[in-house]
Design a protein around this motif. Structure first.
Motif, PDB file in Angstrom:
ATOM      1  N   ASP A   1      17.750   1.061  12.715  1.00  0.00           N
ATOM      2  CA  ASP A   1      16.335   0.878  13.037  1.00  0.00           C
ATOM      3  C   ASP A   1      15.540   1.701  12.028  1.00  0.00           C
ATOM      4  N   VAL A   2      14.664   1.044  11.281  1.00  0.00           N
ATOM      5  CA  VAL A   2      14.009   1.683  10.138  1.00  0.00           C
ATOM      6  C   VAL A   2      12.497   1.729  10.331  1.00  0.00           C
ATOM      7  N   LEU A   3      11.914   2.891  10.050  1.00  0.00           N
ATOM      8  CA  LEU A   3      10.463   3.043   9.949  1.00  0.00           C
ATOM      9  C   LEU A   3      10.139   3.248   8.474  1.00  0.00           C
ATOM     10  N   LEU A   4       9.372   2.345   7.894  1.00  0.00           N
ATOM     11  CA  LEU A   4       8.918   2.511   6.521  1.00  0.00           C
ATOM     12  C   LEU A   4       7.463   2.969   6.558  1.00  0.00           C
ATOM     13  N   ILE A   5       7.217   4.119   5.938  1.00  0.00           N
ATOM     14  CA  ILE A   5       5.930   4.785   6.068  1.00  0.00           C
ATOM     15  C   ILE A   5       5.038   4.509   4.855  1.00  0.00           C
ATOM     16  N   HIS A   6       3.832   4.096   5.111  1.00  0.00           N
ATOM     17  CA  HIS A   6       2.748   3.844   4.154  1.00  0.00           C
ATOM     18  C   HIS A   6       2.734   2.396   3.663  1.00  0.00           C
ATOM     19  N   ASN A   7       3.720   1.970   2.829  1.00  0.00           N
ATOM     20  CA  ASN A   7       3.789   0.579   2.363  1.00  0.00           C
ATOM     21  C   ASN A   7       2.537   0.162   1.584  1.00  0.00           C
ATOM     22  N   THR A   8       1.852   1.123   1.028  1.00  0.00           N
ATOM     23  CA  THR A   8       0.529   0.892   0.446  1.00  0.00           C
ATOM     24  C   THR A   8       0.566  -0.094  -0.719  1.00  0.00           C
ATOM     25  N   PHE A   9       1.615  -0.048  -1.541  1.00  0.00           N
ATOM     26  CA  PHE A   9       1.668  -0.884  -2.736  1.00  0.00           C
ATOM     27  C   PHE A   9       2.805  -1.898  -2.699  1.00  0.00           C
ATOM     28  N   ALA A  10       3.388  -2.100  -1.529  1.00  0.00           N
ATOM     29  CA  ALA A  10       4.444  -3.097  -1.392  1.00  0.00           C
ATOM     30  C   ALA A  10       3.828  -4.489  -1.315  1.00  0.00           C
ATOM     31  N   SER A  11       4.479  -5.452  -1.950  1.00  0.00           N
ATOM     32  CA  SER A  11       4.026  -6.840  -1.838  1.00  0.00           C
ATOM     33  C   SER A  11       4.496  -7.409  -0.506  1.00  0.00           C
ATOM     34  N   ILE A  12       3.829  -8.446  -0.064  1.00  0.00           N
ATOM     35  CA  ILE A  12       4.232  -9.079   1.191  1.00  0.00           C
ATOM     36  C   ILE A  12       5.636  -9.658   1.077  1.00  0.00           C
ATOM     37  N   ASP A  13       6.017 -10.113  -0.109  1.00  0.00           N
ATOM     38  CA  ASP A  13       7.377 -10.638  -0.307  1.00  0.00           C
ATOM     39  C   ASP A  13       8.424  -9.548  -0.104  1.00  0.00           C
ATOM     40  N   GLU A  14       8.161  -8.348  -0.640  1.00  0.00           N
ATOM     41  CA  GLU A  14       9.082  -7.228  -0.429  1.00  0.00           C
ATOM     42  C   GLU A  14       9.230  -6.916   1.049  1.00  0.00           C
TER      43      GLU A  14
END
Length: 393
Positions: free
Chosen positions: A254-267
């Motif tokens: 179970d993963v929490l990814l924090i911020h994701n500010t510059f991630a593309s929607i595809d990623e």
């Protein structure tokens, strides 16, 4: 037995209930939820409030041990400068650390938070947490790019974890800091730990463009920072934040990814399809404070991704009030409803921390805490800047 009512009750798991009534026992467990419909009748000993009643907030990402850095870190300087400032400043004000942590916990309690995913690099917060009624998941964070001291770093983290386990046996776990701050040796140690424990994993992810630059080309502000400190490290090449996570974190976690500010929607969609459960945690004020940017939350929401909210630390936020951060999101993403963002701040955070059996929604048998939001705009069905939150239970 106590009964509470308001203009609306927002159970989160179900539509709002006009003039609904919640009955709770002396321990705060919900005994019944009454929907009066069109035949509203006043029930004896019911406290009626003007506003809305919601579950307690779940803050999915915080750094309480950095609370003494409130107002001490320059804004909008980018991630490398932020890390440099935190590293240099956190040791200058250690005399005020305990008082600042105590004040931060008090603020969380007074502003309706009931559970926190808290990042720990030390045991500074432990004694004060034990005195609080808040639920804490303690993420013992590991970082270090020097291949030569990975064993020492990991053993220190294990020592800290052991201390927390004495009081939080079911909600303490080792976690990596980010995609760019662990050596291969340290990643190997951490990967073995997290993939065996099956506890939630919290990773700072796609927080800045220099993160992508460092992993792909071995250059940029993060590289310059490491070189300035004369740390021996293996320069990465041809990687992305997604590659690092996929290479080191098992799909069954179970993963929490924090911020994701510059991630593309595809990623983000790739990650969502890869893991058993993944939660994308946004820290709105912190995103603006550090990088002056926000993630593509409207696209993420439309794609059906699980989004939760964290306040991050007072080094990069002015307050730990979740209502403040909800209003910040409503102001920046007007196409997303309050009801949806409320779910991010309650149920989605609870699911991320595996505590949804108790927290996150107003349901019979749960003990999620009850918050009252006053000065609510019933025409637009959202809070305003004048709104205040008060803990009822």
């Amino acid at each position: 037995m106590r009964r509470y009512s308001a203009n609306y009750i927002f159970p989160v798991g179900n539509p709002p209930i006009k003039n609904g009534i919640i009955e709770v026992d002396d321990e705060g467990k919900i005994v019944s939820i009454i929907n009066p419909g069109s035949s509203f009748k006043e029930i004896h000993s019911t406290e009626f409030h003007n506003g809305i009643i919601i579950p307690g907030f779940v803050n999915a990402h915080c750094h309480l041990e950095l609370s003494h850095l409130l107002g001490k870190i320059p804004k909008k300087q980018g991630i490398a400068s932020f890390i440099k400032a935190v590293t240099e400043e956190r040791l200058k004000f250690q005399d005020s650390t305990q008082k600042s942590i105590a004040n931060a916990i008090k603020e969380l309690e007074l502003t309706g938070t009931v559970a926190v995913g808290d990042i720990c690099n030390t045991t500074d917060t432990l004694d004060l947490k034990v005195k609080s009624e808040l639920h804490f998941h303690n993420f013992i964070e590991v970082f270090g790019i020097n291949q030569n001291n990975s064993d020492k770093v990991f053993e220190l983290a294990n020592t800290i974890k052991t201390r927390f386990l004495e009081n939080y046996p079911g909600s303490t776990s080792i976690t990596p800091h980010s995609t760019y701050s662990l050596s291969k040796n340290l990643w190997n140690r951490v990967s073995t730990e997290i993939n065996n424990s099956k506890m939630p994993v919290s990773i700072h992810f796609a927080e800045s463009l220099p993160e992508y630059e460092f992993l792909k080309t071995g250059s940029g502000p993060i590289f310059d920072r490491y070189k300035f400190l004369s740390i021996p490290f293996e320069t990465p090449f041809g990687l992305s934040p997604l590659d690092v996570v996929f290479n080191n974190v098992d799909p069954n976690n179970d993963v929490l990814l924090i911020h994701n500010t510059f991630a593309s929607i595809d990623e983000l969609l790739q990650i969502n399809g890869h893991y058993r459960k993944v939660t994308f945690v946004t820290c709105p004020e912190s995103n603006i404070y550090i990088e002056n940017s926000m993630p593509a939350l409207a696209e993420m929401h439309k794609a059906g991704l699980r989004i939760a909210i964290g306040t991050d630390s007072l080094a990069s936020a002015s307050t730990l009030s979740m209502l403040y951060h909800i209003n910040l999101l409503l102001d920046n993403f007007k196409e997303i409803s309050f009801a949806d963002i409320l779910k991010w701040a309650t149920l989605n955070g609870a699911e991320a921390l595996n505590i949804e059996s108790r927290f996150g929604t107003l349901e019979v048998g749960k003990n999620p805490g009850l918050n009252l939001i006053t000065d609510f705009d019933f025409n637009s069905m959202k809070p305003t800047l004048k709104s205040r939150v008060k803990r009822l239970v």
